[in-house]
Design an enzyme around this catalytic site. Structure first.
Site, short mmCIF file in Angstrom:
data_model
loop_
_atom_site.label_atom_id
_atom_site.label_comp_id
_atom_site.label_asym_id
_atom_site.label_seq_id
_atom_site.Cartn_x
_atom_site.Cartn_y
_atom_site.Cartn_z
N GLY A 17 0.79 -1.24 0.00
CA GLY A 17 0.00 0.00 0.00
C GLY A 17 0.82 1.28 0.00
N LYS A 18 1.96 1.24 -0.68
CA LYS A 18 2.79 2.46 -0.73
C LYS A 18 2.04 3.58 -1.44
CE LYS A 18 6.79 1.43 -2.28
NZ LYS A 18 7.30 1.74 -3.60
N GLY A 19 1.36 3.24 -2.52
CA GLY A 19 0.61 4.26 -3.28
C GLY A 19 -0.46 4.93 -2.42
N GLU A 142 7.15 8.89 -4.96
CA GLU A 142 7.12 7.47 -4.59
C GLU A 142 8.08 6.72 -5.49
OE1 GLU A 142 3.25 5.56 -4.94
OE2 GLU A 142 4.16 3.57 -4.77
N CYS A 381 -16.25 2.91 -22.87
CA CYS A 381 -15.38 2.68 -24.02
C CYS A 381 -15.75 1.38 -24.73
CB CYS A 381 -13.92 2.72 -23.56
SG CYS A 381 -12.83 3.26 -24.88
N HIS A 509 -13.60 7.55 -20.59
CA HIS A 509 -13.46 6.86 -19.30
C HIS A 509 -13.77 7.81 -18.15
CE1 HIS A 509 -11.67 3.11 -20.79
NE2 HIS A 509 -11.11 3.87 -21.71
N GLU A 511 -14.46 7.15 -15.25
CA GLU A 511 -13.96 6.65 -13.96
C GLU A 511 -12.69 7.38 -13.50
OE1 GLU A 511 -14.08 4.93 -16.81
OE2 GLU A 511 -12.41 3.53 -17.04
N1 GLN Z 1 -10.46 -1.60 -27.91
C1 GLN Z 1 -11.31 -0.47 -28.07
C2 GLN Z 1 -10.66 0.63 -28.90
O1 GLN Z 1 -9.47 0.66 -29.04
C3 GLN Z 1 -11.79 0.06 -26.74
C4 GLN Z 1 -10.70 0.63 -25.91
C5 GLN Z 1 -11.08 0.81 -24.48
O2 GLN Z 1 -12.04 0.23 -24.01
N2 GLN Z 1 -10.31 1.60 -23.75
O3 GLN Z 1 -11.33 1.49 -29.39
#
Ligand code: GLN
Length: 553
Positions: A17-19, A142, A381, A509, A511
């Site tokens: 758990g260093k991060g 780190e 994605c 993404h 997230e």
């Molecule tokens: N493989 C897909 C692409 O290159 C989706 C990539 C991903 O999900 N990050 O477009």
């Protein structure tokens, strides 16, 4: 105030758990009004983790400027609530590549290039330039791996030299180790830590503090013993017990006085205020209503591959007063046994990103299941691409539709390579990477999730393929809603299924931008809908033993 540097090294074993510790130190210092940036030094020879398998390296974290970086940067961004850049991840591969490129160009003509000083200078220059560019009060660095690794030596030598380069009052060395518990004698052992510190001292670094991970309580006498053998003040031996919720770590550090010790040693001003963080942790820990959410992917045996997705679900759940229980579902298992087997009890589904054809048909089936059964669905994605493929095949009548990544000879490449990407053969760093704008279209689930006032959003990308504009008309004519577009309207950034509680796929993404204190709107929208199903009591408790299932808390 001159920039202060805190170097964190690891000893005894990796994966303790260093991060998280580094991220937590960052959170503590930020809470006293300091500006903080972080760097991760990775001793491997890859230029970045972008080409490494998730099984080897876990998630590739994407920074806003398109850096493909170590997943620890995700912890830093989430805990400290900063946006880092590619400069925050320095690998040995990058440093060597830069040096050798310069050597070939003739920059060193006549000179011999050596680990010391050339490689170490390259590493130091990168740290100093990060400090200058970020204008941070404190740079936490780190060092990946554990002390004693051959490949880590140039990095340790560089951070040793930093004390002279930037002044000894501006540098603090912290060493993180594990105290193993020996059940036969019922005690925690300090010897591996002593050896690790000895190793560190043999290369000229005397730690100023130790953080000691252990599963059981660290007594004062253990602290005193470590102080004696490692030449660290007793007050500077900080226990770090194992916790159920990683977001508790800054609070534990504060309780043990790490913040004030650092402030005194480095002469840092400001008063720490962790009230908000405390409330946040409390909210997470006290949420009782459990919402099972499936993450259907092909790397689920190794959940680190989806680190940010899991964290984003936790953040969103906590903000709705819920507790996300992630069920890891292998997309190949869905292919083999059908989706009902694994998805019938979940309240929401996330299909995350991925590359290559393995397991993708299981994801397409998952998308169809979510559509048919009206289970809230968020596609990230690849998760968006499979949603479009399913729709094309099942609703738009394009029976053999596919992505040209998955089937290069497909009759209907509804997902295809982008125009500018044709002819690229190098795999490293050649995708559409980093932050790009997207306009949510009005009256869509997408626009509703982000809320009014967001005519344009910026989200991080990492992909090569896109929705094929040739098929946009037939997809839309059959009812699919293209709910997010690039400002020029040329690229589909988000698509959704109409008349569904929540079924949105995004080409980016989200997230990576979720924070515990600022959960991402798309994850909140998913969780809100998932929570409704629990509230209505439609869902049965999950009782499959042994399936990749555990609470995220
Ligand atoms: N493989 C897909 C692409 O290159 C989706 C990539 C991903 O999900 N990050 O477009």
């Amino acid at each position: 105030m001159p920039t202060k540097y805190i170097f964190v090294t690891g000893g005894v074993v990796s994966s303790i758990g260093k991060g998280i510790c580094v991220a937590s130190i960052g959170r503590i210092l930020k809470s006293q009004g300091l500006s903080v940036t972080v760097a991760k030094l990775d001793p491997y020879l890859n230029v970045d983790p972008g080409t490494m398998s998730p099984y080897q390296h876990g998630e590739v974290f994407v920074t806003k400027d398109g850096g493909e970086t170590d997943l620890d940067l995700g912890h830093y961004e989430r805990f400290i609530d900063v946006e880092l850049t590619r400069d925050s991840n320095v690998t040995a591969g990058q440093a060597y590549l830069e040096l050798i490129t310069r050597e070939r160009r003739g920059d060193f003509l006549g000179g011999t290039i050596q680990t010391v000083p050339h490689l170490t200078n390259e590493i130091k220059d990168r740290l100093i330039s990060l400090a200058e560019k970020s204008e941070a009060d404190v740079v936490i660095v780190e060092v990946g791996g554990t002390v004693g690794d051959i490949e880590g030596l140039p990095f340790l030598e560089a951070i040793r030299q930093m004390r002279n380069t930037v002044g000894r009052n501006n540098v603090f060395y912290m060493h993180l180790t594990l105290l193993p518990y020996i059940s036969a004698s019922e005690e925690l052992k300090t010897k591996p830590t002593q050896h690790s510190v000895k190793e560190l001292r043999s290369i000229g670094i005397q730690p100023d503090a130790l953080i000691c991970r252990s599963d059981t309580e660290i007594t004062r006498s253990i602290q005193e013993k470590l102080s004696l053998f490692c030449d660290v003040e007793t007050e500077a031996v900080f226990p770090m017990p194992t916790v159920g919720n990683v977001y508790e770590v800054p609070l534990i550090m504060e309780e043990f006085g790490l913040g004030s010790f650092l402030s005194q040693s480095l002469n840092l001003g400001g008063k720490r205020e962790l009230r908000e963080w405390y409330d946040l942790v409390n909210r997470m820990n006290s949420a009782e209503r459990v919402v099972p959410i499936a993450i259907v992917g092909k790397y689920v045996e190794y959940p680190d591959s989806y680190m940010s997705v899991r964290e984003a679900l936790r953040h969103a759940a906590a903000s709705c007063g819920l507790r996300a229980e992630v069920r890891w579902v292998h997309s190949e298992a869905v292919e083999r046994d059908g989706p009902d087997e694994y998805l019938k009890d979940v309240c929401g589904i996330v299909v995350p990103g991925g590359f290559g054809p393995r397991g993708v048909e299981g994801m397409v089936e998952t998308s169809r299941y979510a559509r048919d059964k009206e289970v809230p669905y968020l596609g990230l994605c690849l998760g968006m691409q499979v949603m479009v493929i399913d729709w094309a095949r099942d609703v738009a009548g394009l029976r053999r539709a596919n992505s040209s990544e998955l089937d290069p000879d497909t009759e209907h490449p509804v997902i295809d390579i982008m125009h500018g990407q044709r002819g690229i053969t190098d795999l490293g760093g050649t995708m559409r990477l980093g932050q790009y704008p997207c306009r949510p279209q009005s009256n869509t689930q997408m626009a509703q999730a982000y809320g009014s006032g967001w005519s344009e959003i910026n989200e991080r990308h990492r992909h090569r393929y896109e929705v094929n504009n040739r098929y946009r008309e037939s997809l839309e004519a059959s009812g699919m809603v293209m709910s997010g577009l690039s400002p020029d309207g040329e690229l589909v950034e988000a698509a959704e299924v109409p008349n569904h509680p929540f079924m949105v796929g995004v080409q980016f993404h989200p997230e990576f931008r979720s924070r515990p204190n600022r959960p991402h709107p798309l994850f909140c929208a998913l969780m809100g809908q998932a929570g409704n199903t629990v509230r209505e009591g439609k869902q049965l408790p999950f009782n499959r033993s042994g399936w990749w299932s555990f609470s995220t808390q």
